[in-house]
Motif scaffolding. Structure first.
Motif, PDB file in Angstrom:
ATOM      1  N   ASP A  63       0.754  -1.272   0.008  1.00 23.93           N
ATOM      2  CA  ASP A  63       0.085  -0.067  -0.024  1.00 23.93           C
ATOM      3  C   ASP A  63       0.774   1.216  -0.062  1.00 23.93           C
ATOM      4  N   ARG A 352      -1.367   4.846  -8.620  1.00 27.96           N
ATOM      5  CA  ARG A 352      -2.825   4.793  -8.692  1.00 27.96           C
ATOM      6  C   ARG A 352      -3.343   4.624 -10.004  1.00 27.96           C
ATOM      7  N   HIS A 356      -2.767   0.690  -8.535  1.00 29.74           N
ATOM      8  CA  HIS A 356      -2.171   0.200  -7.070  1.00 29.74           C
ATOM      9  C   HIS A 356      -2.890   1.071  -6.103  1.00 29.74           C
ATOM     10  N   ALA A 357      -3.093   0.148  -5.136  1.00 28.85           N
ATOM     11  CA  ALA A 357      -3.688   1.102  -4.037  1.00 28.85           C
ATOM     12  C   ALA A 357      -2.768   1.584  -3.279  1.00 28.85           C
TER      13      ALA A 357
END
Length: 375
Positions: A63, A352, A356-357
């Motif tokens: 994350d 993002r 992708h978080a």
């Protein structure tokens, strides 16, 4: 020196449109789909400011993102641009030399998706298009000259995780050619809304040049401080900032070499250590103490200080004056120090966009240690 675009293959493609993220050529290899921190694709960000050229290469991880490579060099691209209106040859040469190093590093990381931005010096210069073309011809890097709103957005994106529950925030970035101030609304979920951005054409480099004829150092410092304070007064009044201060509704985040240097000095670091500075609380009375220390410190001592160094020493008075003026307008007790900025904001954007978080709170949590400042 045209024809040496080190990121290009034998058949150099047309120049990408500014503002687009481009894939650094790697001989045809495709970025693999993200699986873990080892196999995740690579992303790169270049921030070419009025004073510095900086690079980060990273990959998504838990994350956040893990920094794989980095580079920073003082280039002073904005030297003399306010007076002359154009980028001088020596400054462009220094910037391109640094960008060549960036290009060389990027060749070690094939497939990295890159966005490279330039800020105030290039925004101001009337020969910016010529410079952008020369950069591409000599390094293969396509520069995107961003406006102040985009610059502020990227910086805020990188720093937003440092905000607390108070409903308003001042986020500022003291650069080489300009200083950006954002007045932010923070809702109960932590989501931010930029109410207004002020971009002042007053960074540490141009302010140092403008007041160079004022010989007495304290007088020079106070003159710079007064100018910045006057530039900020209408902005603060328009946004009713003093009313919010009285109700303890305002917080402050500072991101710049000036603020991180102040924090390093206040912490008494024997060498600059990012993990001890980023996210720290700097008390205003400690900032005032550091200001007085700097104003009493001779040139050689500033150059020799482990948190200042030779390249930044002569710019510290201007940085201190801008920082002092900001504290004058928003007399809080503390601010949050952010050793993160445009590069981190760019990386979050790119990652993002690919799904992708990325949580800015975790961004740059896993950073490679002892990356050289120059090479």
């Amino acid at each position: 020196m045209g024809g040496h675009a080190v990121l290009d293959g034998p058949d150099k493609p047309g120049m990408p449109q500014p503002g687009t993220a481009v894939q650094v050529p790697d001989g045809g290899a495709k970025s693999s789909r993200i699986v873990d921190c080892i196999t995740a694709p690579l992303y790169a960000a270049i921030d070419l400011g009025s004073s510095n050229c900086r690079l980060l290469v990273a990959r998504p991880c838990n994350d956040g993102f893990k920094v794989i490579d980095a580079f920073s060099r003082v280039v002073r691209l904005g030297e003399g641009v306010r007076e002359k209106g154009y980028l001088c040859e020596a400054a462009m040469d220094r910037a391109i030399d640094a960008l060549r190093v960036c290009a060389k590093k990027l060749r070690r990381h094939p497939g990295a998706k890159l966005r490279a931005v330039a800020t105030e010096a290039c925004r101001t210069a009337n020969n910016r298009d010529e410079f952008v073309r020369r950069v591409f011809d000599e390094t293969g890097i396509s520069l995107d000259i961003i406006n102040p709103d985009e610059e502020s957005r990227l910086a805020l994106q990188a720093c937003s995780a440092l905000l607390d529950e108070r409903p308003y925030a001042v986020v500022f970035d003291i650069g080489g050619g300009s200083t950006e101030i954002c007045w932010i609304k923070v809702d109960k979920t932590g989501k931010t809304q930029c109410i207004e951005t002020l971009s002042m054409p007053c960074g540490v480099l141009c302010l140092t040049e403008r007041y160079a004829t004022v010989e007495e150092r304290r007088e020079r410092f106070e003159a710079m401080r007064t100018e910045i304070r006057q530039r900020l007064e209408e902005f603060a009044k328009r946004n009713c900032c003093s009313d919010m201060l009285d109700d303890d509704k305002v917080q402050m985040v500072g991101t710049s070499g000036t603020v991180t240097t102040f924090c390093g000095i206040a912490l008494g670091l024997e060498r600059y250590e990012r993990h001890k500075v980023d996210g720290s609380d700097l008390r205003f009375d400690d900032a005032e103490r550091v200001t007085e220390l700097l104003l009493r410190m001779g040139s050689d001592k500033r150059k020799g200080h482990p948190c200042i160094g030779n390249q930044r020493a002569e710019l510290m008075d201007a940085g201190a004056a801008i920082f002092a003026a900001i504290r004058d307008i928003w007399p809080l007790a503390t601010l949050k120090v952010a050793d993160r900025g445009l590069r981190e904001g760019i990386l979050v954007d790119l990652m993002r966009a690919d799904g992708h978080a990325i949580d800015p709170c975790d961004a740059r949590r896993h950073t490679v240690s002892h990356i050289p400042a120059s090479s």
